[in-house]
Design an enzyme around this catalytic site. Structure first.
Site, PDB file in Angstrom:
ATOM      1  N   SER A  62     -17.575  60.863  23.179  1.00  0.00           N
ATOM      2  CA  SER A  62     -16.534  61.908  23.173  1.00  0.00           C
ATOM      3  C   SER A  62     -15.317  61.454  22.350  1.00  0.00           C
ATOM      4  CB  SER A  62     -16.103  62.246  24.603  1.00  0.00           C
ATOM      5  OG  SER A  62     -15.261  61.229  25.081  1.00  0.00           O
ATOM      6  N   ASN A  63     -14.520  62.420  21.899  1.00  0.00           N
ATOM      7  CA  ASN A  63     -13.387  62.069  21.038  1.00  0.00           C
ATOM      8  C   ASN A  63     -12.333  61.224  21.754  1.00  0.00           C
ATOM      9  OD1 ASN A  63     -14.752  63.315  19.037  1.00  0.00           O
ATOM     10  ND2 ASN A  63     -13.193  64.851  18.553  1.00  0.00           N
ATOM     11  N   GLU A  65     -25.462  56.257  15.466  1.00  0.00           N
ATOM     12  CA  GLU A  65     -25.286  57.679  15.769  1.00  0.00           C
ATOM     13  C   GLU A  65     -23.923  58.168  15.277  1.00  0.00           C
ATOM     14  OE1 GLU A  65     -25.893  60.475  19.718  1.00  0.00           O
ATOM     15  OE2 GLU A  65     -24.815  58.617  19.966  1.00  0.00           O
TER      16      GLU A  65
END
Ligand SMILES: Cc1cc2nc3c(=O)[nH]c(=O)nc-3n(C[C@H](O)[C@H](O)[C@H](O)COP(=O)(O)OP(=O)(O)OC[C@H]3O[C@@H](n4cnc5c(N)ncnc54)[C@H](O)[C@@H]3O)c2cc1C
Length: 391
Positions: free
Chosen positions: A376-377, A244
Site C-alpha cells: 500500500s502507498n 513486484e
C-alpha cells in the site's frame, strides 16, 4: 546523467515500437486502448505472441529465455509495450513466480515450470494475502503439515487476482508455528485443481469479477512442490515483492490515457460552441498532469540507471507511490470530462452515449486498488522515509 538516448538505444526503441504496433493483434490493442476488459484468451494470445519473439520474459536469466538487456532497454521495452496498448506479460508469471523459480527452484522445477510460465501455458495466481495478513504479511495463518511425501494445507487466501483463471497458485504457508513469525513460513506451488481447493469470487464496486478468495481444506501437495528451503519462504517473499514494485508504475499506459483524454476534450462540445479543451481549467489540469508524468518518467529513468544486478533501487517505492497517484488522477480527469454521462456506466451498448463515457466510472472505481496492492502507498511512504530520507 545523460538524458538523451544513445543512437543504439533509439534504434532499439524503434524496433520495439515497430513490433508492438504491427505484430500484436490489433483487436487486443484496441481493447486495451479503449479501456475495455481483456478476456482470458486475449491475455494468453498476447503473451504467446511476445514469447514467440523472445519478448515475454527478457528480464529472466538468459538460459531460461532472458535477453541480457540493460535495465534501460528493459524499461524501453516496457514503456513501448504500454504505449502501443499491448497487454504486459502476466505479472504473476513474468515478474513474480518465474524469477523466483529461476533463482530458488530445483533443477526439476526449472525444467517443468519455466517454459510453461513464460508461454502462459500455466496461468499462475498469487496466494500471499489473507484476512489480517496483508501489509503484515508475516502474520499469515494458512498451515502446511508434513504427512509422508506430501504437505497437507489448510487455510484461506484472499484478494487472489484472476484466480478464476488460475491453473496453479504460489502460496506462502506456515510450516513452523513455534518460531518467530517470519522464520516459520515456506513457499509451496499448488495445482488449483487439487481436491479441497476452492475459489470463491469477490464482487467489486465496479461490478467486475477480478479478485477471489481461495480456500484450502486438507489439500495434499507433493513434497517436491516446496520452493527453496523449508522455512525459507520469507526471503523468497521479499525477493518477489521487490520485483513486484518495480513494474507497478505504469508511466507509459498513463501517458497514453492522458493523451486520449486530451483528444476527447478536443472532440467534446462544451455546449457553448467550443470544446472542453477551450476551458482554461481543463487545459491547466492536463498540462499539470503532463508535467508530473514527465517528471515521473525522468525519475523512472534515473532509478533504472542506478539499479544494479537486478536489485530494485529503494526509489522504486517513489515510482509505485507517484505512479499510482497519477494513474488515479488521470482516471478522475476522464470522469470529469465525461460529466453527467459518467454516471451512465450501466447503460447498454445501444445507448447514444459514447463507449468511453460509459466505461470511465468503472475504471475510476477499479483503480482505487492501485494505491493498495503491490504494497500500500502508506507502506511505500514508510520505506521512503526509512531507506531514502533516513528518518
Ligand atoms: C485489487 C487487489 C488485488 C490484489 N491481488 C492480490 C493477489 O493476487 N494476491 C495476493 O496475495 N494479494 C493480493 N492483494 C492484496 C494486497 O497485497 C493487500 O491488499 C495489501 O498488501 C494491503 O493489505 P490489506 O488489504 O490487508 O490492508 P491492511 O494491511 O489491513 O491495511 C489497511 C490500511 O492500513 C494501512 N496500514 C497498514 N499497516 C500500516 C502501517 N504499518 N503503517 C501505516 N499504515 C498502515 C494500509 O496502508 C491501508 O491503508 C490484492 C489487493 C487488491 C486491493
Amino acid at each position: 546523467m545523460q538524458l538523451e538516448l544513445s543512437e543504439d538505444d533509439q534504434e532499439f526503441r524503434a524496433q520495439m515500437r515497430e513490433f508492438f504496433t504491427t505484430e500484436v493483434s490489433e483487436e487486443i490493442r484496441r481493447t486495451v486502448i479503449e479501456g475495455r476488459e481483456l478476456t482470458h484468451d486475449q491475455i494468453v494470445e498476447a503473451q504467446r505472441t511476445l514469447n514467440a519473439a523472445g519478448l515475454a520474459v527478457p528480464h529472466w536469466p538468459e538460459e531460461y529465455g532472458g535477453r541480457g538487456w540493460s535495465e534501460l532497454r528493459r524499461h524501453l521495452w516496457h514503456e513501448e509495450m504500454q504505449r502501443a496498448g499491448v497487454p504486459t506479460p502476466l505479472a504473476f508469471n513474468a515478474s513474480m513466480i518465474g524469477p523466483v523459480i529461476a533463482q530458488f527452484g530445483t533443477e526439476e522445477q526449472k525444467q517443468e515450470y519455466l517454459p510453461k510460465t513464460a508461454n502462459l501455458d500455466i496461468w499462475w495466481s498469487q496466494g500471499f494475502s489473507e484476512p489480517d495478513a496483508g501489509s503484515d504479511l508475516a502474520s499469515l495463518r494458512t498451515t502446511a503439515v508434513r504427512d509422508g511425501d506430501h504437505w497437507v494445507v489448510n487455510g484461506q487466501k484472499t484478494w487472489t487476482t484472476l484466480g478464476q483463471y488460475g491453473d496453479w497458485i504460489f502460496t506462502l504457508v506456515r510450516t513452523d508455528p513455534e518460531v518467530k513469525k517470519q522464520a516459520g513460513i515456506s513457499m509451496l506451488l499448488i495445482d488449483m485443481t487439487s481436491p479441497g481447493l476452492e475459489v470463491r469470487p469477490i464482487e467489486l464496486i465496479d461490478g467486475g469479477h477480478e479478485v477471489n478468495e481461495v480456500w484450502f481444506t486438507d489439500v495434499r501437495v507433493p513434497a517436491a512442490n516446496l520452493v527453496g528451503e523449508l522455512n525459507g519462504g520469507w526471503t523468497i517473499a521479499k525477493f518477489l515483492l521487490g520485483n513486484e514494485r518495480v513494474g507497478v508504475a505504469p508511466v507509459g499506459a498513463t501517458k497514453r490515457i492522458l493523451a486520449r483524454a486530451k483528444d476527447l476534450a478536443k472532440d467534446t462540445s462544451d455546449g457553448e460552441g467550443g470544446t472542453l479543451l477551450d476551458d482554461p481549467l481543463v487545459r491547466a489540469r492536463i498540462v499539470e498532469l503532463e508535467n508530473e508524468l514527465l517528471a515521473l518518467e525522468l525519475t523512472a529513468l534515473r532509478v533504472v540507471a542506478h539499479s544494479s544486478d537486478g536489485e530494485p533501487h529503494p526509489a522504486s517505492s517513489v515510482l509505485k507511490l507517484k505512479g499510482t497517484e497519477l494513474q488515479q488522477a488521470v482516471s478522475e480527469l476522464m470522469v470529469d470530462l465525461a460529466g453527467p454521462a459518467s454516471v451512465a456506466s450501466g447503460a447498454g451498448d445501444d445507448s447514444d452515449l459514447p463507449d468511453w463515457a460509459r466505461t470511465v466510472t468503472p475504471t475510476y472505481l477499479n483503480l482505487r486498488k492501485a494505491s493498495i496492492y503491490g504494497g500500500s502507498n502508506e507502506i511505500q511512504r514508510q520505506i521512503i522515509s526509512r531507506t531514502i530520507l533516513g528518518l
